[in-house]
Each structure stands twice: as C-alpha cells, then as structure tokens.
Design a protein around this motif. Structure first.
Motif, PDB file in Angstrom:
ATOM      1  N   UNK A  84     -11.873 -15.992  58.462  1.00 46.80           N
ATOM      2  CA  UNK A  84     -12.298 -15.137  57.230  1.00 46.80           C
ATOM      3  C   UNK A  84     -11.408 -15.716  56.174  1.00 46.80           C
ATOM      4  N   UNK A  85     -10.268 -15.875  56.317  1.00 42.83           N
ATOM      5  CA  UNK A  85      -9.372 -16.227  55.432  1.00 42.83           C
ATOM      6  C   UNK A  85      -9.611 -17.551  54.634  1.00 42.83           C
ATOM      7  N   UNK A  86     -10.263 -18.454  55.620  1.00 46.04           N
ATOM      8  CA  UNK A  86     -10.234 -19.702  55.403  1.00 46.04           C
ATOM      9  C   UNK A  86     -11.867 -20.098  54.976  1.00 46.04           C
ATOM     10  N   UNK A  87     -12.658 -19.457  55.794  1.00 44.70           N
ATOM     11  CA  UNK A  87     -14.160 -19.946  55.776  1.00 44.70           C
ATOM     12  C   UNK A  87     -14.948 -18.814  55.235  1.00 44.70           C
ATOM     13  N   UNK A  88     -14.593 -17.624  55.068  1.00 45.41           N
ATOM     14  CA  UNK A  88     -15.196 -16.587  54.879  1.00 45.41           C
ATOM     15  C   UNK A  88     -16.404 -16.395  56.007  1.00 45.41           C
ATOM     16  N   UNK A  89     -15.597 -16.448  57.334  1.00 48.99           N
ATOM     17  CA  UNK A  89     -16.536 -16.453  58.136  1.00 48.99           C
ATOM     18  C   UNK A  89     -17.626 -15.365  58.310  1.00 48.99           C
ATOM     19  N   UNK A  90     -17.377 -14.149  58.246  1.00 46.05           N
ATOM     20  CA  UNK A  90     -18.340 -13.142  58.483  1.00 46.05           C
ATOM     21  C   UNK A  90     -19.511 -13.203  57.587  1.00 46.05           C
ATOM     22  N   UNK A  91     -19.017 -13.539  56.066  1.00 47.41           N
ATOM     23  CA  UNK A  91     -20.061 -13.741  55.169  1.00 47.41           C
ATOM     24  C   UNK A  91     -20.949 -15.043  55.643  1.00 47.41           C
ATOM     25  N   UNK A  92     -20.381 -15.903  55.801  1.00 49.43           N
ATOM     26  CA  UNK A  92     -21.147 -17.248  56.415  1.00 49.43           C
ATOM     27  C   UNK A  92     -22.036 -16.936  57.750  1.00 49.43           C
ATOM     28  N   UNK A  93     -21.798 -15.903  58.488  1.00 51.92           N
ATOM     29  CA  UNK A  93     -22.845 -15.590  59.380  1.00 51.92           C
ATOM     30  C   UNK A  93     -23.701 -14.752  58.883  1.00 51.92           C
ATOM     31  N   UNK A  94     -23.260 -13.984  57.932  1.00 50.19           N
ATOM     32  CA  UNK A  94     -24.351 -12.940  57.214  1.00 50.19           C
ATOM     33  C   UNK A  94     -25.469 -13.783  56.509  1.00 50.19           C
ATOM     34  N   UNK A  95     -24.837 -14.961  55.876  1.00 47.79           N
ATOM     35  CA  UNK A  95     -25.928 -16.075  55.425  1.00 47.79           C
ATOM     36  C   UNK A  95     -26.935 -16.643  56.172  1.00 47.79           C
ATOM     37  N   UNK A  96     -26.210 -17.152  57.013  1.00 46.68           N
ATOM     38  CA  UNK A  96     -27.221 -17.673  58.359  1.00 46.68           C
ATOM     39  C   UNK A  96     -28.229 -16.734  58.943  1.00 46.68           C
ATOM     40  N   UNK A  97     -27.776 -15.500  59.128  1.00 43.38           N
ATOM     41  CA  UNK A  97     -28.802 -14.412  59.600  1.00 43.38           C
ATOM     42  C   UNK A  97     -29.741 -14.277  58.352  1.00 43.38           C
ATOM     43  N   UNK A  98     -29.438 -14.133  57.213  1.00 44.92           N
ATOM     44  CA  UNK A  98     -30.337 -14.155  56.272  1.00 44.92           C
ATOM     45  C   UNK A  98     -31.405 -15.079  55.971  1.00 44.92           C
ATOM     46  N   UNK A  99     -30.935 -16.244  56.323  1.00 42.45           N
ATOM     47  CA  UNK A  99     -32.035 -17.493  56.454  1.00 42.45           C
ATOM     48  C   UNK A  99     -32.879 -17.367  57.529  1.00 42.45           C
ATOM     49  N   UNK A 100     -32.212 -16.967  58.754  1.00 44.84           N
ATOM     50  CA  UNK A 100     -33.169 -17.068  59.997  1.00 44.84           C
ATOM     51  C   UNK A 100     -34.236 -15.801  59.688  1.00 44.84           C
ATOM     52  N   UNK A 101     -33.460 -14.713  59.334  1.00 46.35           N
ATOM     53  CA  UNK A 101     -34.399 -13.553  59.156  1.00 46.35           C
ATOM     54  C   UNK A 101     -35.686 -13.649  58.348  1.00 46.35           C
ATOM     55  N   UNK A 102     -35.719 -14.573  57.288  1.00 52.16           N
ATOM     56  CA  UNK A 102     -36.788 -14.835  56.137  1.00 52.16           C
ATOM     57  C   UNK A 102     -37.740 -15.688  57.211  1.00 52.16           C
TER      58      UNK A 102
ATOM     59  N   UNK B  19     -10.420 -13.917  64.029  1.00 55.53           N
ATOM     60  CA  UNK B  19     -11.407 -13.494  62.964  1.00 55.53           C
ATOM     61  C   UNK B  19     -10.833 -13.377  61.801  1.00 55.53           C
ATOM     62  N   UNK B  20      -9.769 -13.063  61.644  1.00 57.46           N
ATOM     63  CA  UNK B  20      -8.608 -12.787  60.503  1.00 57.46           C
ATOM     64  C   UNK B  20      -8.721 -14.380  59.791  1.00 57.46           C
ATOM     65  N   UNK B  21      -8.156 -15.382  60.763  1.00 55.47           N
ATOM     66  CA  UNK B  21      -7.996 -16.673  60.295  1.00 55.47           C
ATOM     67  C   UNK B  21      -9.427 -17.159  59.668  1.00 55.47           C
TER      68      UNK B  21
ATOM     69  N   UNK C 299     -21.325 -16.499  67.296  1.00 54.16           N
ATOM     70  CA  UNK C 299     -20.548 -16.913  65.972  1.00 54.16           C
ATOM     71  C   UNK C 299     -19.958 -15.817  65.344  1.00 54.16           C
ATOM     72  N   UNK C 300     -20.743 -14.877  65.195  1.00 49.54           N
ATOM     73  CA  UNK C 300     -20.353 -13.657  64.533  1.00 49.54           C
ATOM     74  C   UNK C 300     -19.366 -12.875  65.349  1.00 49.54           C
ATOM     75  N   UNK C 301     -19.473 -12.984  66.859  1.00 45.50           N
ATOM     76  CA  UNK C 301     -18.463 -12.265  67.713  1.00 45.50           C
ATOM     77  C   UNK C 301     -17.073 -12.745  67.381  1.00 45.50           C
ATOM     78  N   UNK C 302     -16.753 -13.850  66.704  1.00 43.80           N
ATOM     79  CA  UNK C 302     -15.464 -14.268  66.449  1.00 43.80           C
ATOM     80  C   UNK C 302     -14.558 -13.158  65.901  1.00 43.80           C
ATOM     81  N   UNK C 303     -15.337 -12.154  65.128  1.00 44.10           N
ATOM     82  CA  UNK C 303     -14.313 -11.235  64.586  1.00 44.10           C
ATOM     83  C   UNK C 303     -13.918 -10.235  65.373  1.00 44.10           C
TER      84      UNK C 303
END
Length: 605
Positions: free
Chosen positions: A339-357, A335-337, A325-329
């Motif tokens: 990120x503008x609508x769903x903050x896609x990169x940050x959303x992927x970072x949030x999922x990674x943070x949950x997974x990392x824990x 990727x631009x669409x 999903x992160x590779x969409x960037x």
C-alpha cells in the motif's frame, strides 16, 4: 440396457476403492514434500552458518549465492505441495460423495440437508406425506450444497407445477442421468463450501458492489494508480543510486500513499467485505460453472438456464485473481509495504471497478446457475440410483393410472407394490380394512409418488399416467397444548381447510385417513358421511381410508360416485398375515379382536 440397483452399488464401490487409492498416493507425495521442506530448512541453516562464519571473501560470495537456492526451491516445493493438498481435498470430497450415495441407497442417513426447516403442518400435504424432515422424500433426493439449491428443491416439492414445465424437467433429468459421472465431480467441487456463499456473492455483485466502488470514479486517481507500477521502481532505483534528496521525495510519496489509503479505508473495507478470503471459493465456483459450460446440452430446461453465451467461468477466475491479490492486505507487513509503494488496496479496487462494469451481471447469473444445476442433479442422482423407477406420463385429461406403485421410502425388499387407477370421472373411493393392513401406507404411497411426478422425479412404479392435481391430505392430526387446540378441534380445522380449498383450487384430490378420531363413533360416522357426500357434490376425487365398515354402504346410495376397496388379513394357525395388496369391495375381516386377545382381553360372546 439400464443397470440394476445392485450394479449401481457395485459401480459406487469400485469408485470408492479407486478414489481411496488416489488419496493414498497423493498423501504419500505430500509427505515426501514435507520431508523435503524440512531438509531444505536444514540446508538453509547450514549455508547461513557457513556464510556468517566464513572469513574468505570468495567463500562468503559463494555461500551468499547458495543461500538463495534452498529458498527458491522451497517456494517451488510449497506451491507444488499446495496443489497436491488441494487435489487431496478434492478427492476426499469426491470419496464422501460416493460413500454418501451407497448410504442413501441402503436407506442410511443422507449427509445433505434433510429439509427439516421447511416442515409445515398447515401445508395441504407436506407433513402427512413425509416430504420434509428426517426419513423424508427431501432427505432421499437432496444433493444441494448451496442455500439457493436447497430452497429450489424445496419449492419443487411444495408448490404445484404445470405440465410443460414437468415435461421439460423430465427431459433435463434424463439428460443429466446420462452424464451422471460428471455430476459427482461437480458435487465434489462444491462440497464443504459455505452454503450461503453464492447468495452472499450474488447479493454483493448485484446490489452492493457498484455503489461501493463509486469512490473510484476519479480519473486522476485511476491514471495515477495505473502508472505507479512503472514509476515507483524508477524512484526506488534512483534513490538507491543517487540517495540524498531523492530519498526524501520517496519517503514523502510513501507517506502520501499511507495517508490516502488511511483516508479511503472505510470505502476500501466496504468493497473488500463479502469478498475477503473468498478467492478459493470463487475458484471452486468457476470450476463448477466451467463443467456446466463445457457440455452441449440438448434439453430446453437446461438451455434456458444460460442467459448469455459468455463464458462466465473465465470471468469468475478473473474475479478470483483480483480477490487473491486483494487478500495481501491480510498480512500486515506485506499489505503495508504494497500500500505504501503501489497503493495496493486502491489498485485492487480499480481492477474490481473495471471487472464490475463488464462482467458483474453475467457472473451473478452464472453463480445462481450452479444452484439450478444442483437441484436438477439431485433428481438425476435419484433416477440413476433407482433404475427401476419410471418417469410418469403427464396428461391434461383427468387421469391416474398406476401399475406396481410402491412407497419410495420403504426398503425395496419390504415394499409391496399395488396397481391402482381412478375412474374416468371423480369418485370417492372408500378403503376399509384391518389395523396394520396397509391402508395408511397405501394413501401415502399414492400421494408421495404424485408429488414426485409433479417435481419431475421418476416415480416408484412400473408405470404411471397422471393429470395434475392439487393434493389435500388429512392424516396426522395433532393436538396443540401451546395453542390450546384439542385433537377434535385440530381435525375440524383441517376439514375446514380442505372444504375451502376444494372450492377454490383447480383439480383438487383429497386423501383422508380415518376421519374424526377425536369424537364418539356415532358422530364420527355421521360426520364422515356428510363430508363424503359434500365431496361427491363438488365432484372431488377422494381416497377415504377408514375402519368404519358402515361407510362402505354409501355405495348403495351413490352407485356411480362411490367405489369400495379394502386391505384384509389372512389367519393361518391363529396367526395374522398381511399381504398389503389392495382389493375390490369392502373388507370382511378385521383384526381388533385378535389383537385384544393377544394381550389377554377377549370380546367373544
């Protein structure tokens, strides 16, 4: 009943044919889908032309709807073709694995790393016993595709083991040999991936990712990202229906999202770096780990590789989906669409943070487990390919008893095996004989099989019982122009190393081939004599190969500490014949005079 080596080759040949047929079948299907994609493209063009050229409103609606059908079918076809292409690549890698095994058995080049980077002339035995490099023991054994696996196998051959670990490794290798068919699939999954991939991912997960994700530890940001997928469709729908000010609010939100993404881009890039484009790699690692998890392993050595009961493969699959999903960037438009609508990169970072824990530590261990299995599978493959080789008995008592021991790197049709045993107490065994009679090869045969035994590898012998020795060798002594070292100085350095190590190492064993070649015959004899007597005093078992028959006379002075063996020649009709068999007593036949005569020099009186 174990198969013969010829039967092993036949099995590989059959697997090569079957795998080739699967590849051909998949290629046919892929080609069909390629033609279908072209046909769908032509149909789409035709429908578009009909759509734009139609004047009838009904036909416009019909063609407008029909235009969507080829697109939908095209998406399905692309996905199926992608799966077929992945399967084709897998079977191509599997075919390579089978073909490589036939190459190795027939003593052609192994397609895996031959360990040249581990060569070390200063090591106590590596260079003399052909452990690393081209046509080496490592080149015979290695089947590792990861850097960690390559290093693990190298360590097994270069560093001493203890009895309990050797015994455990033997059982693990035997268990993997019994499951050998699955190991080829395991290796095919890993074939072609970056050798540093696991190392980089493990470092990312254990050392970097946690710190890189600290910027996501903001509750408001987390909540906002979670509700966006539900809120944004409502805003967009309302904007389409109502228009006016809602469009202005929507544009403002999009600009805020763009600014937030740009502001945090440095942190986002740090998280993404090391993961980018690795979704396929992670999927392969997940498949490899799943293979290790699906079996009920019995051997203690393998069971100890699992640090938890948690299924690591499923956790890696989750990570793979997040990275995918992160590779969409990577697509600027998509990727631009997103990120503008769903903050896609940050959303992927949030999922990674949950997974990392919850999963990071277990996954890092699981990734490393792949390399440990690779190293064991390398040994198991050698065991399977050489069914006549045996696992030696490792004993704590001083012992070396071997029957029909041969050199593993010599073709079996040319390999001459010998029986050899050490005495019940340490002795210096002086091996005399003619040039080319087999003295050097015999010393290397014993040494390389001992290294195999200590690494948990079956040995090239009918039977072997052995205690653990620290092996020290003196065979290929070279001068060095770079270091201004003559051959004689290089020999002295090697002898000094051996003398130091026999004093400090537990259970040393020395293998010497023709000592002090860089000096005159008188000094050579005297130097060899005092060196042998030194080894007798410190009770170090030694095999000492030499042309100097005088040294065999040391047995009369040290009847309990010196034994004599020899390799000889037979002369038939003026021709030399070698049987390469070790015999008791000193040699009484030498071939130097015969060899000199063949080139026109006679030393007859």
């Amino acid at each position: 009943m174990q198969p013969s080596q010829n039967q092993v080759i036949e099995k590989y040949s059959k697997a090569i044919i079957e795998t080739s047929q699967k590849i051909a079948s998949l290629k046919t299907k892929i080609d069909r889908f390629s033609f279908l994609r072209v046909a769908l493209l032509l149909i789409e063009i035709l429908l578009f032309v009909l759509f734009v050229s139609s004047e009838n409103e009904t036909l416009i609606w019909v063609f407008g709807v029909l235009i969507l059908v080829p697109i939908a079918v095209f998406v399905v076809v692309v996905k199926k073709q992608s799966r077929l292409s992945k399967a084709e690549n897998y079977f191509k890698d599997l075919l390579w694995v089978y073909q490589n095994e036939v190459n190795v058995i027939t003593l052609q080049e192994n397609g895996y790393d031959n360990g040249t980077s581990f060569e070390d002339e200063n090591h106590p035995y590596l260079s003399d016993l052909d452990i690393f490099g081209k046509s080496s023991l490592y080149a015979l054994i290695n089947r590792c595709s990861t850097k960690i696996g390559v290093n693990l196998l190298a360590a097994q051959l270069a560093l001493p083991n203890v009895k309990i670990k050797i015994d455990q490794r033997q059982k693990a290798v035997q268990e993997l040999t019994e499951n050998i068919d699955g190991t080829f699939e395991f290796r095919a999954i890993l074939k072609g991936n970056d050798v540093n991939g696991i190392d980089q991912l493990k470092q990312k997960l254990k050392d970097k990712l946690g710190k890189q994700l600290e910027f996501m530890n903001k509750p408001v940001l987390k909540v906002y990202i979670k509700i966006l997928p539900f809120v944004m469709p409502i805003f967009i729908t309302a904007g389409i229906i109502a228009g006016g000010k809602l469009w202005g609010i929507l544009i403002l939100i999009l600009l805020i999202h763009a600014g937030l993404t740009f502001f945090l881009m440095k942190h986002i890039n740090e998280v993404y770096y090391g993961f980018g484009g690795s979704a396929t790699l992670l999927a392969d690692y997940a498949a490899a780990i799943k293979w290790t998890e699906e079996r009920n392993w019995k051997s203690e050595y393998i069971k100890n590789l699992f640090t938890s009961d948690k299924k690591v493969s499923s956790e890696i699959k989750k990570l793979s989906k997040i990275i995918q999903a992160f590779d969409a960037r990577l697509n600027l438009l998509v990727g631009g669409l997103l990120n503008f609508t769903l903050l896609w990169d940050l959303r992927c970072c949030a999922k990674l943070a949950e997974w990392h824990q919850t999963s990071s530590s277990n996954v890092a261990d699981g990734l490393e487990r792949i390399s440990y299995f690779e190293e064991l599978i390398s040994v198991a493959t050698v065991s399977y390919n050489n069914p006549n080789w045996v696992f030696p008995i490792i004993t704590n008592d001083f012992c070396l008893v071997s029957q029909d021991v041969g050199h593993p790197l010599i073709p079996r049709q040319k390999c001459v095996a010998n029986d050899f045993s050490l005495d019940a107490k340490p002795t210096v065994d002086i091996v005399t004989g003619s040039n080319m009679a087999g003295k050097s090869t015999f010393l290397r045969t014993l040494g390389i099989n001992m290294i195999m035994a200590y690494a948990g590898v079956p040995v090239c012998a009918k039977s072997m019982k052995i205690s653990i020795f620290n092996i020290l060798t003196y065979m290929r002594i070279k001068d060095s122009l770079n270091e201004s070292t003559s051959t004689f100085k290089a020999e002295l350095n090697r002898l000094k190393m051996i003398l130091e190590k026999v004093q400090i190492n537990n259970h040393p064993l020395v293998l010497i081939d023709e000592m002090l070649r860089g000096t005159n015959s008188k000094d050579k004899f005297l130097g060899s004599k005092v060196f042998i007597e030194k080894l007798i005093r410190v009770k170090t078992p030694t095999l000492f190969a030499t042309h100097d028959l005088q040294l065999s006379e040391l047995q009369t002075m040290h009847t309990e500490a010196v034994r004599n063996y020899h390799f000889d020649i037979q002369i038939n009709n003026g021709e030399m014949e070698f049987d390469y068999k070790i015999k008791n007593g000193p040699c009484d036949k030498f071939n130097a005079a015969i060899l000199l005569k063949q080139i026109g020099l006679s030393i007859d009186n």
